[in-house]
Design an enzyme around this catalytic site. Structure first.
Site, PDB file in Angstrom:
ATOM      1  N   HIS A 161       0.844  -1.200   0.000  1.00 47.54           N
ATOM      2  CA  HIS A 161       0.000   0.000   0.000  1.00 47.54           C
ATOM      3  C   HIS A 161       0.876   1.247   0.000  1.00 47.54           C
ATOM      4  CE1 HIS A 161       1.185  -0.392   4.197  1.00 47.54           C
ATOM      5  NE2 HIS A 161       0.889   0.892   4.374  1.00 47.54           N
TER       6      HIS A 161
ATOM      7  N   ASP B  37       0.829   5.276   1.756  1.00 43.35           N
ATOM      8  CA  ASP B  37       0.187   5.980   2.871  1.00 43.35           C
ATOM      9  C   ASP B  37      -0.488   7.242   2.335  1.00 43.35           C
ATOM     10  OD1 ASP B  37       1.215   4.051   4.527  1.00 43.35           O
ATOM     11  OD2 ASP B  37       2.897   5.266   5.245  1.00 43.35           O
TER      12      ASP B  37
ATOM     13  N   HIS C 232       4.799   0.078  -0.120  1.00 45.25           N
ATOM     14  CA  HIS C 232       5.584  -0.742   0.809  1.00 45.25           C
ATOM     15  C   HIS C 232       4.712  -1.846   1.391  1.00 45.25           C
ATOM     16  CE1 HIS C 232       3.894   2.765   2.887  1.00 45.25           C
ATOM     17  NE2 HIS C 232       3.893   2.073   4.018  1.00 45.25           N
TER      18      HIS C 232
ATOM     19  N   ARG D   6       8.202  -8.874  15.244  1.00 46.32           N
ATOM     20  CA  ARG D   6       8.573  -7.530  14.789  1.00 46.32           C
ATOM     21  C   ARG D   6       7.630  -6.526  15.457  1.00 46.32           C
ATOM     22  NH1 ARG D   6      10.676  -4.253  10.416  1.00 46.32           N
ATOM     23  NH2 ARG D   6       9.160  -2.649   9.923  1.00 46.32           N
TER      24      ARG D   6
HETATM   25  C1  GA4 Z   1      -2.396   3.096   5.487  1.00 43.29           C
HETATM   26  C2  GA4 Z   1      -1.595   4.047   6.402  1.00 43.29           C
HETATM   27  C3  GA4 Z   1      -2.031   3.970   7.881  1.00 43.29           C
HETATM   28  O1  GA4 Z   1      -1.553   2.757   8.480  1.00 43.29           O
HETATM   29  C4  GA4 Z   1      -3.575   4.016   8.009  1.00 43.29           C
HETATM   30  C5  GA4 Z   1      -4.129   2.801   7.283  1.00 43.29           C
HETATM   31  C6  GA4 Z   1      -5.652   2.577   7.330  1.00 43.29           C
HETATM   32  C7  GA4 Z   1      -6.042   1.581   8.441  1.00 43.29           C
HETATM   33  O2  GA4 Z   1      -5.253   0.719   8.815  1.00 43.29           O
HETATM   34  O3  GA4 Z   1      -7.198   1.688   8.904  1.00 43.29           O
HETATM   35  C8  GA4 Z   1      -6.045   2.063   5.921  1.00 43.29           C
HETATM   36  C9  GA4 Z   1      -4.794   2.324   5.009  1.00 43.29           C
HETATM   37  C10 GA4 Z   1      -3.886   3.219   5.845  1.00 43.29           C
HETATM   38  C11 GA4 Z   1      -5.188   2.991   3.667  1.00 43.29           C
HETATM   39  C12 GA4 Z   1      -6.490   2.407   3.029  1.00 43.29           C
HETATM   40  C13 GA4 Z   1      -7.532   1.998   4.077  1.00 43.29           C
HETATM   41  C14 GA4 Z   1      -7.293   2.781   5.365  1.00 43.29           C
HETATM   42  C15 GA4 Z   1      -6.475   0.605   5.813  1.00 43.29           C
HETATM   43  C16 GA4 Z   1      -7.235   0.596   4.526  1.00 43.29           C
HETATM   44  C17 GA4 Z   1      -7.546  -0.518   3.872  1.00 43.29           C
HETATM   45  C18 GA4 Z   1      -3.987   4.141   9.469  1.00 43.29           C
HETATM   46  C19 GA4 Z   1      -4.098   5.104   7.121  1.00 43.29           C
HETATM   47  O4  GA4 Z   1      -4.323   6.272   7.420  1.00 43.29           O
HETATM   48  O5  GA4 Z   1      -4.329   4.605   5.865  1.00 43.29           O
END
Ligand code: GA4
Length: 322
Positions: A197, A199, A254, A264
């Site tokens: 994914h 961020d 990443h 981890r």
């Molecule tokens: C990716 C980055 C952060 O960890 C996060 C993630 C969020 C979650 O875990 O709830 C998301 C992911 C993240 C992006 C797309 C959506 C939302 C999981 C998911 C499938 C906390 C964020 O802000 O976006």
């Protein structure tokens, strides 16, 4: 927990190409810009963040994850709280448990840890101390990047993530040793800890214990492992910074692979702007409007779209200019 069948690459050997930036040296500003352009990822050394504070927080995190599930699940809510295996709301899973929380400036008052959890006060203080220092370091790095790009004023990026109403998130991840891994002949494994994914925020700052697993995706599509280094911080460019720089900086894809032997533990600070902040390519980085690669959006609009997407989706695509 689910085992994902997708085969993945084995560990890399040889010297790591990941840029290492000494932020105590102002001359590193050009290397920072180059790293954001070429990798969207870099490692920061000589950061001045107290290793003692980091150890206390790691210790508290390990203690928290070793609690019985019935206690951990009491830290609930969406998107903040404890989660196990399920990532987001749209069916993504991984070999991971985590604690997600708001890291805004007023988060000292955020009662996210039930008071009856052992050490909750120590944990809360360590979280507050750590996020305060990491926020400061993030602003310093953003100001160096600003200088490297020759943008005025110096706080063009840092002010987006340093105000009262910024929407920043803190995440503690625990990847337990995974007994399900079939080590193949290349030494690779087939269990994903956290799927690929990007961020959505502006920039993310990760620190982990001494267990590897993080991989980044290079411009040619290949994956490389990031050697663990508990005394350094790893930064990655987020989608919003890619837009602000009109695609000059890359929001790096990443992922984390599970490990068959070791736990981890990682801690990540996601620096986000305020919900009402408008995000669009900075005019000083484009010659005229026509060159803008993205439609303008507010962070709130982008965040909503992101939280309705699957982890591996290309979340910026709907905002690309036709
Ligand atoms: C990716 C980055 C952060 O960890 C996060 C993630 C969020 C979650 O875990 O709830 C998301 C992911 C993240 C992006 C797309 C959506 C939302 C999981 C998911 C499938 C906390 C964020 O802000 O976006």
């Amino acid at each position: 927990m689910a085992v994902l069948s997708k085969p993945v690459d084995g560990p890399e050997f040889g010297l790591s190409p990941i840029p290492v930036i000494d932020i105590s040296d102002p001359e590193s500003k050009n290397a920072l810009v180059k790293a954001c352009e070429e990798f969207g990822f870099f490692k920061v050394i000589n950061h001045g963040v107290s290793s003692e504070l980091v150890s206390v927080l790691e210790h508290e995190a390990v203690e928290f994850f070793s609690l019985p599930t019935s206690l951990k699940t009491q830290v609930e809510g969406y998107p903040f709280g404890y989660g196990n295996t399920e990532i987001g709301r749209n069916g993504d899973v991984g070999w991971v448990e985590y604690l997600l929380m708001n890291a805004n400036l007023d988060f000292s008052s955020h009662p996210f840890l039930p008071g009856h959890l052992k050490n909750s006060e120590t944990f809360r203080n360590a979280l507050l101390g750590y996020t305060t220092l990491v926020r400061k370091m993030t602003c310093d790095v953003l100001e160096m990047i600003n200088d490297g790009l020759g943008i005025n004023p110096r706080n063009t990026f840092s002010k987006l993530v340093s105000g009262e109403n910024t929407d920043s998130i803190f995440r503690l991840n625990h990847y337990p040793p995974c007994p399900l891994i079939n080590t193949n002949t290349n030494g690779g494994n087939n269990v994903i800890g956290f799927g690929e994914h990007t961020d959505p925020q502006i920039i993310s700052v990760l620190r982990s214990n001494n267990t590897s697993g993080l991989q980044i995706n290079l411009a040619d599509g290949s994956w490389i492992s990031v050697p663990s280094d508990p005394s350094s911080f790893f930064f990655n460019v987020g989608d919003s910074l890619q837009v602000l720089t009109n695609g000059r900086f890359k929001s790096v894809k990443h992922r984390v692979l599970a490990n068959s032997m070791k736990s981890r533990v990682s801690m990540i600070y996601f620096a986000g702007p305020s919900l009402t902040q408008r995000i669009f390519p900075l005019t000083c980085l484009i010659d005229n409007e026509d060159e803008s690669l993205y439609e303008e959006f507010t962070w709130s609009e982008y965040k909503n779209a992101a939280y309705n997407s699957r982890l591996s989706d290309n979340r910026l695509q709907p905002f690309e200019r036709k």
